[in-house]
Design a protein around this motif. Sequence first.
Motif, short mmCIF file in Angstrom:
data_model
loop_
_atom_site.label_atom_id
_atom_site.label_comp_id
_atom_site.label_asym_id
_atom_site.label_seq_id
_atom_site.Cartn_x
_atom_site.Cartn_y
_atom_site.Cartn_z
N ILE A 1 -6.17 -0.17 -5.89
CA ILE A 1 -5.94 -0.74 -4.55
C ILE A 1 -5.47 -2.20 -4.65
O ILE A 1 -4.57 -2.63 -3.95
CB ILE A 1 -7.26 -0.71 -3.72
CG1 ILE A 1 -7.63 0.72 -3.36
CG2 ILE A 1 -7.14 -1.59 -2.47
CD1 ILE A 1 -7.00 1.25 -2.10
N LYS A 2 -6.11 -2.92 -5.61
CA LYS A 2 -5.78 -4.35 -5.77
C LYS A 2 -4.30 -4.58 -6.08
O LYS A 2 -3.77 -5.65 -5.84
CB LYS A 2 -6.61 -4.94 -6.91
CG LYS A 2 -8.01 -5.35 -6.53
CD LYS A 2 -8.68 -5.86 -7.80
CE LYS A 2 -10.01 -6.48 -7.56
NZ LYS A 2 -10.58 -6.96 -8.84
N GLU B 1 -10.68 2.82 -8.89
CA GLU B 1 -9.89 2.97 -7.66
C GLU B 1 -9.63 1.59 -7.01
O GLU B 1 -8.54 1.32 -6.52
CB GLU B 1 -10.63 3.87 -6.66
CG GLU B 1 -10.60 5.34 -7.04
CD GLU B 1 -11.63 6.17 -6.28
OE1 GLU B 1 -11.55 7.40 -6.38
OE2 GLU B 1 -12.51 5.58 -5.62
N HIS B 2 -10.65 0.78 -7.08
CA HIS B 2 -10.50 -0.56 -6.49
C HIS B 2 -9.42 -1.35 -7.20
O HIS B 2 -8.63 -2.07 -6.57
CB HIS B 2 -11.85 -1.30 -6.52
CG HIS B 2 -11.86 -2.46 -5.57
ND1 HIS B 2 -12.35 -3.70 -5.89
CD2 HIS B 2 -11.41 -2.57 -4.30
CE1 HIS B 2 -12.19 -4.53 -4.87
NE2 HIS B 2 -11.63 -3.86 -3.88
N ASN B 3 -9.37 -1.19 -8.54
CA ASN B 3 -8.32 -1.87 -9.31
C ASN B 3 -6.93 -1.40 -8.89
O ASN B 3 -5.99 -2.18 -8.86
CB ASN B 3 -8.53 -1.66 -10.80
CG ASN B 3 -9.68 -2.53 -11.32
OD1 ASN B 3 -10.00 -3.54 -10.70
ND2 ASN B 3 -10.30 -2.11 -12.42
N HIS C 1 -5.03 -11.96 -1.04
CA HIS C 1 -6.40 -11.62 -1.49
C HIS C 1 -6.95 -12.63 -2.48
O HIS C 1 -7.97 -12.38 -3.12
CB HIS C 1 -6.44 -10.21 -2.10
CG HIS C 1 -6.38 -9.13 -1.05
ND1 HIS C 1 -7.41 -8.89 -0.16
CD2 HIS C 1 -5.40 -8.24 -0.74
CE1 HIS C 1 -7.08 -7.89 0.65
NE2 HIS C 1 -5.85 -7.48 0.32
N LYS D 1 0.83 -1.22 0.00
CA LYS D 1 0.00 0.00 0.00
C LYS D 1 0.85 1.26 0.00
O LYS D 1 0.35 2.35 -0.24
CB LYS D 1 -0.95 -0.01 1.20
CG LYS D 1 -2.10 -1.00 0.99
CD LYS D 1 -3.14 -0.91 2.07
CE LYS D 1 -4.29 -1.85 1.74
NZ LYS D 1 -5.16 -2.07 2.90
N VAL E 1 -16.85 4.71 -0.40
CA VAL E 1 -16.58 3.48 -1.14
C VAL E 1 -15.82 3.78 -2.44
O VAL E 1 -16.08 4.78 -3.10
CB VAL E 1 -17.90 2.74 -1.43
CG1 VAL E 1 -17.64 1.44 -2.18
CG2 VAL E 1 -18.63 2.47 -0.14
N TYR E 2 -14.91 2.87 -2.80
CA TYR E 2 -14.09 3.08 -4.00
C TYR E 2 -14.88 2.87 -5.27
O TYR E 2 -15.81 2.06 -5.32
CB TYR E 2 -12.94 2.07 -4.01
CG TYR E 2 -12.04 2.11 -2.82
CD1 TYR E 2 -11.43 3.30 -2.40
CD2 TYR E 2 -11.79 0.94 -2.09
CE1 TYR E 2 -10.60 3.32 -1.30
CE2 TYR E 2 -10.96 0.95 -0.99
CZ TYR E 2 -10.37 2.16 -0.60
OH TYR E 2 -9.55 2.17 0.47
N THR E 3 -14.47 3.60 -6.31
CA THR E 3 -15.00 3.30 -7.66
C THR E 3 -14.27 2.04 -8.14
O THR E 3 -13.29 1.62 -7.53
CB THR E 3 -14.68 4.45 -8.65
OG1 THR E 3 -13.26 4.51 -8.77
CG2 THR E 3 -15.23 5.77 -8.18
N GLU E 4 -14.76 1.51 -9.27
CA GLU E 4 -14.13 0.29 -9.77
C GLU E 4 -12.66 0.53 -10.14
O GLU E 4 -11.79 -0.28 -9.84
CB GLU E 4 -14.89 -0.22 -11.00
CG GLU E 4 -14.50 -1.67 -11.30
CD GLU E 4 -15.14 -2.20 -12.57
OE1 GLU E 4 -16.21 -1.68 -12.96
OE2 GLU E 4 -14.55 -3.13 -13.16
#
Length: 506
Positions: free
Chosen positions: A393-394, A389-391, A421, A371, A384-387
Motif C-alpha cells: 500500500i505504501k 500488505e501495508h508495504n 505520507h 493506488k 487490517v493489513y498485514t505488514e
Amino acid sequence: MNKKEKILFVDDDESILDIASEYFQHKGYPVITAKNGLEAVKILENEKIDCCFTDINMPEMDGLELAEHIRKTDNTIPVIIMTGYPSLENTIRTLKNGVVDFLIKPIKLDQMEVCLKRVLREQLLFVENIILKQEVKGKKQLKKLNKELLYKVEELNILNKIMSDFTIISSSSDIFKRLIDTTIKIMHADEARFYIINKAAPFEITTSIPNSAGPNSAGIDKATEKLIMETVSDAMPLLISENKGAGSLPEDILSFMVVPLAIRKKIFGILTACIKKSSIRFTEKDLYYLSFMTNKAAYTIENLALYENIYENLFSTLYAFVKAIEARDSYTQQHSNRVTKIAIVIGKEMGCTSEELDILNFAGHLHDIGKIGIRDAILLKPNVYTEEEHNIIKEHSIIGANIIGQLWLLESEKEIIKSHHERFDGTGYPDGLKKEEIPLLARILSVADVYDAISSNRAYRKKMEENNIINIIKEGRGTQFDPDVVDAFLKLHNEGVIEKNLYKAT
Ligand SMILES: [Fe+2]
C-alpha cells in the motif's frame, strides 16, 4: 616676416605679366604667370595658389572659363578679373562664376595691391566661415546622433519593459489589467480601458484611471463605440493625435488611441487610451508601442489558453482515474475531493498564494492516484493489513509521483503527492523526510488526509467520535504533523469551518 600668399597672373599680354610679376615679387609675394586659361589650369593642378588675377579675352581658354573652373575645383581661391571693356553681360557672368572683384584696364599697380589685400582678407574670413560652418554642422550631426541614440535606448527600454511585463503573467485574467496599467505607465495616458468585442459590440471589462476615486466605468459613449467598431472592422490601430472637436469624440478627450487585440487574426479585444488633462499628445510612436504591447498580450493569452486547456484536460483525465479508484471502495468515495477542500482552507488560513492553492487543488485531488497500481485484493481488504500488505500500500505515493512525474511542468505537484505520507518527525514514507524537508503543501495535505480518513467509515472499522478524531490530530502535533498546520486546522475546526460548512456539506 610671414610667408606671403602665392599669386597667379593670367594674361596673353606678356608686358602686363612682366610688370605685375616684378612689382609683386618686389613686395615679397611669390608670383606665377600663365599666358592663357589652359596654362593656368595646369599650374593650379600642381601649385597651391592663394589668389588669381586674370584677363578675360585670351586664346584657348578665356578668363571667365578659368574663373568657372576655379569655382568648381577650389572655391576658396579668389579670382580677380582684369578687363579693358567692362560690359553688363560680363559683369553678371563674372559674379556668377564666383569672381570676387574686377579691375578695369589700364590698371595701376598700387590699385592691384589694394585689391589683392582686400580679397585675401575676405578669403580668410570666407575660409574661417566654412570651417566654422563645418564645425557647427558636425556638432549638429553629433547632437542629432545622440538624440537618435537616446531615442533608440528609450524605445528598447519600453519594448523590454513590455516584454518582461507580459512574460511573467501566469493567468489570462491578469493580462487585461496589465495591459491598461502598462498603457497608463508608458504612454502617460489619463485613462485606459479594455473591451471585449462581444457579438459586434464592445463590452468593457477593465478600466484604469489613475488617482480617481470610486468606480471608473462610466459606460461607453456612442462616439467612442463607433470608433471602436471602426477599428474592429478595419483591423487597424487608430490614432487621433489631436481631437479637433469635429464631433467624432467627446470634447473632454484631447488625444485618443484605439488598438485591436487579435488572436489568430480574429479581433476579440480593444484597448483604448486617452489624454484628458496633460499637454502631451499621442504620436505614431505611442501607437507603435501600444500595438506591440497588444500583440505581445495576444500571444501570451493564446499560450496561456493553450496551457490552461492542456492542464484542465490533463486534470480531468487523471481525476477520472482517482474517481474510478474511489468508486471501487464505497468507504473512500469523495475522499480526495474532501481532502482537497480541507487542505485548501488550511492553506488559505496559513497564507498560501493563489498559485500554491492551485497546486494544492491539483495535488489534493490526485494524491492517491498511485493506488491505481495496487491490487483490489489488498486495497479493498475488509480487515487490517498485514505488514507485507501495508508495504505494498505504501508504494502508492511513489507510483503516484511517477505518474505525475511523466507529465510536463508538474514538478511541485509531483513532490507533494510523493510526500503526503511523510511525518514531521522523519518516520514517514517513502523518504523519511522531516520537518521543513517535507514540502509545506504536503504537510498541509497530510493533516487533511488523516482527518478525512479517520472521520469516515472504513471497511475494517466504524467512524470515530469527533472528539477522538481531534485528539488523534492533537497527539500528532509535532510528531506526525507540522505543529503550525495542526494549529491552523484546530482553529478552523473550532470555528466550525471544516466540520459544519465544508466537510459535512460534501
Ligand atoms: Fe495516501
